[in-house]
Write a protein that holds these residues in place. Sequence first.
Motif, short mmCIF file in Angstrom:
data_model
loop_
_atom_site.label_atom_id
_atom_site.label_comp_id
_atom_site.label_asym_id
_atom_site.label_seq_id
_atom_site.Cartn_x
_atom_site.Cartn_y
_atom_site.Cartn_z
N ASP A 135 0.84 -1.14 -0.03
CA ASP A 135 0.16 -0.10 0.18
C ASP A 135 0.83 1.18 -0.01
O ASP A 135 2.00 1.16 0.11
CB ASP A 135 -0.96 0.05 1.25
CG ASP A 135 -2.25 0.75 1.04
OD1 ASP A 135 -2.25 1.79 0.33
OD2 ASP A 135 -3.19 0.28 1.37
N THR A 136 0.30 2.37 -0.15
CA THR A 136 1.24 3.59 -0.28
C THR A 136 0.86 4.44 0.95
O THR A 136 -0.36 4.91 1.46
CB THR A 136 0.78 4.43 -1.36
OG1 THR A 136 1.13 3.38 -2.48
CG2 THR A 136 1.70 5.57 -1.83
N ALA A 137 1.96 4.90 1.45
CA ALA A 137 1.89 6.26 2.53
C ALA A 137 1.40 7.37 1.85
O ALA A 137 1.77 7.74 0.84
CB ALA A 137 3.04 6.36 3.23
N ARG A 138 0.25 7.92 2.43
CA ARG A 138 -0.30 9.19 1.88
C ARG A 138 -0.60 10.16 3.04
O ARG A 138 -1.34 9.84 3.94
CB ARG A 138 -1.29 8.71 0.84
CG ARG A 138 -2.46 8.00 1.54
CD ARG A 138 -3.55 7.69 0.57
NE ARG A 138 -3.15 6.94 -0.43
CZ ARG A 138 -3.42 5.48 -0.45
NH1 ARG A 138 -3.67 4.86 0.71
NH2 ARG A 138 -2.90 4.78 -1.41
N VAL B 256 -0.64 5.27 7.07
CA VAL B 256 -0.45 4.04 6.56
C VAL B 256 -1.46 2.93 7.17
O VAL B 256 -1.96 3.27 8.30
CB VAL B 256 0.99 3.46 6.75
CG1 VAL B 256 1.84 4.47 6.05
CG2 VAL B 256 1.44 3.12 8.29
N ALA C 78 0.51 -2.51 8.29
CA ALA C 78 1.91 -2.31 7.77
C ALA C 78 2.68 -2.62 8.99
O ALA C 78 4.16 -2.76 8.55
CB ALA C 78 2.02 -1.06 7.23
N VAL D 259 9.65 -1.34 3.74
CA VAL D 259 9.34 -0.36 2.72
C VAL D 259 9.87 -1.11 1.12
O VAL D 259 10.96 -1.67 1.42
CB VAL D 259 9.86 0.89 2.97
CG1 VAL D 259 9.70 1.66 1.63
CG2 VAL D 259 9.46 1.78 4.11
N GLN E 287 -6.25 2.89 10.07
CA GLN E 287 -5.18 3.85 9.53
C GLN E 287 -4.36 4.69 10.93
O GLN E 287 -4.98 4.80 11.84
CB GLN E 287 -5.64 5.08 8.66
CG GLN E 287 -6.36 4.72 7.59
CD GLN E 287 -5.50 3.94 6.43
OE1 GLN E 287 -4.57 4.44 6.07
NE2 GLN E 287 -6.10 2.99 5.82
N LEU F 234 9.00 8.02 7.27
CA LEU F 234 8.28 7.81 5.85
C LEU F 234 8.10 8.94 5.31
O LEU F 234 7.96 10.04 5.88
CB LEU F 234 7.04 7.07 6.11
CG LEU F 234 6.96 5.49 6.57
CD1 LEU F 234 5.45 4.85 6.49
CD2 LEU F 234 8.07 4.63 5.44
N GLN G 265 6.11 3.01 -0.66
CA GLN G 265 5.28 1.79 -0.77
C GLN G 265 5.44 1.10 0.35
O GLN G 265 6.74 0.57 0.71
CB GLN G 265 5.44 1.11 -2.20
CG GLN G 265 5.16 1.84 -3.31
CD GLN G 265 5.29 1.11 -4.59
OE1 GLN G 265 6.29 0.89 -4.76
NE2 GLN G 265 4.27 1.15 -5.54
N VAL G 266 4.72 0.72 1.12
CA VAL G 266 4.88 -0.31 2.39
C VAL G 266 4.24 -1.41 2.41
O VAL G 266 3.09 -1.86 1.57
CB VAL G 266 4.35 0.48 3.77
CG1 VAL G 266 5.02 1.93 3.78
CG2 VAL G 266 2.75 0.94 3.56
N VAL H 186 2.11 -4.42 3.27
CA VAL H 186 1.16 -4.70 4.46
C VAL H 186 0.68 -6.27 4.44
O VAL H 186 -0.25 -6.57 5.21
CB VAL H 186 -0.15 -4.00 3.72
CG1 VAL H 186 0.13 -2.36 3.85
CG2 VAL H 186 -0.65 -4.41 2.60
#
Length: 352
Positions: A48-51, A285, A289, A301, A321, A328, A333-334, A336
């Motif tokens: 998944d993506t850290a955002r 994240v 994760a 990562v 979340q 990070l 991209q982490v 999960v």
Amino acid sequence: MKRALITIIVIALALGGIVYLLNKNKAKVEQETAVVAQKNAAVAVRIDTARNQQMSLAYQANGTFMPKQEVTVAAETGGRVVRVLVDEGSRVSAGQTLAVVEGDKLNVNVANAQASYDNAQATLQRYESALATGGVTQQQVDQMRLQFENAKNNLKSAKLTAGDVTIKTSVSGIVNSRKIEPGAYVSAGTPAFDIVNVSTLKLRVNVDEKNVATLRLGQTVQVLASVYVDKTFSGKITFIAPKSDGSLNFPIEIEIANNPNNDLRAGMYGTAVFGGEGTTSALVVPRNAFVGSISDNKIFVLKNGKAIETKVTSGRSFGDQVEVTSGLAAGDQVIVSGQINLLDQSPVEVIK
């Protein structure tokens, strides 16, 4: 002799052919195994993506509703149960009689004590009358007055003991369980009824260390029940544990006043909603994760086809979340799923 030689030659050629085929197959199998091993060297993972996201400041914690009061009413005197006055589900008030235990023997004791009291009272009156005419001394009157007081106290004691043949409740609530029936014999201390008071309930939940600092005793909390999707309840925080458990969670206790219909029942699943109605921007994240617990602050990562073990600093929890305050950047991209098979620098293959 010639025929025997030919036979030996044929057998030797056959054996040689078999050995050749076996060696050839072995080489082929080893080659295929090497290819498979090469393909399986990469660990299958999901990412998944850290955002950065706008997250609600409200957060939730789940628990189970418990009654504020729950008592077992027991018989105070042994005997045979004569009558049971309530059934399971009956509403009862503090001081109400729930059952009657046969008290013939106790009533005889009361009658004997009453007779002794009446006799002592009459004798005292005669002595007091005789004192005026000199028939008795003051000392005799005083001794008779003492006997009268003893008889009066014995009568009170007998009446109190006789009163114990009724089984009464000390709390108001609902009869959750009836353990006796008419005709049964009970001893002193035999459990007779379970009384549950659900006019007020408690919800015990765990809050992590990042959020417990914002809570205070007496704070109003919105409470939801999973079986009533269209209803909300209000509660107040009555307890905040001074010490966390092994997962750095703090037990919190919330008291909720039930509605007039007592819709909430002990044992139901409940959710406490803490925090305000505003939002905040945070780098987040997915909770899964993290390797181990969130407090371990370890995440893998994905970089250049490899899993890089990364130390981060976790912040607030927003449901599924978790905020990451350092370690990070947005877009990282982490991993999960599949971390159990990973070490630092392990090659990985992303699956969907």
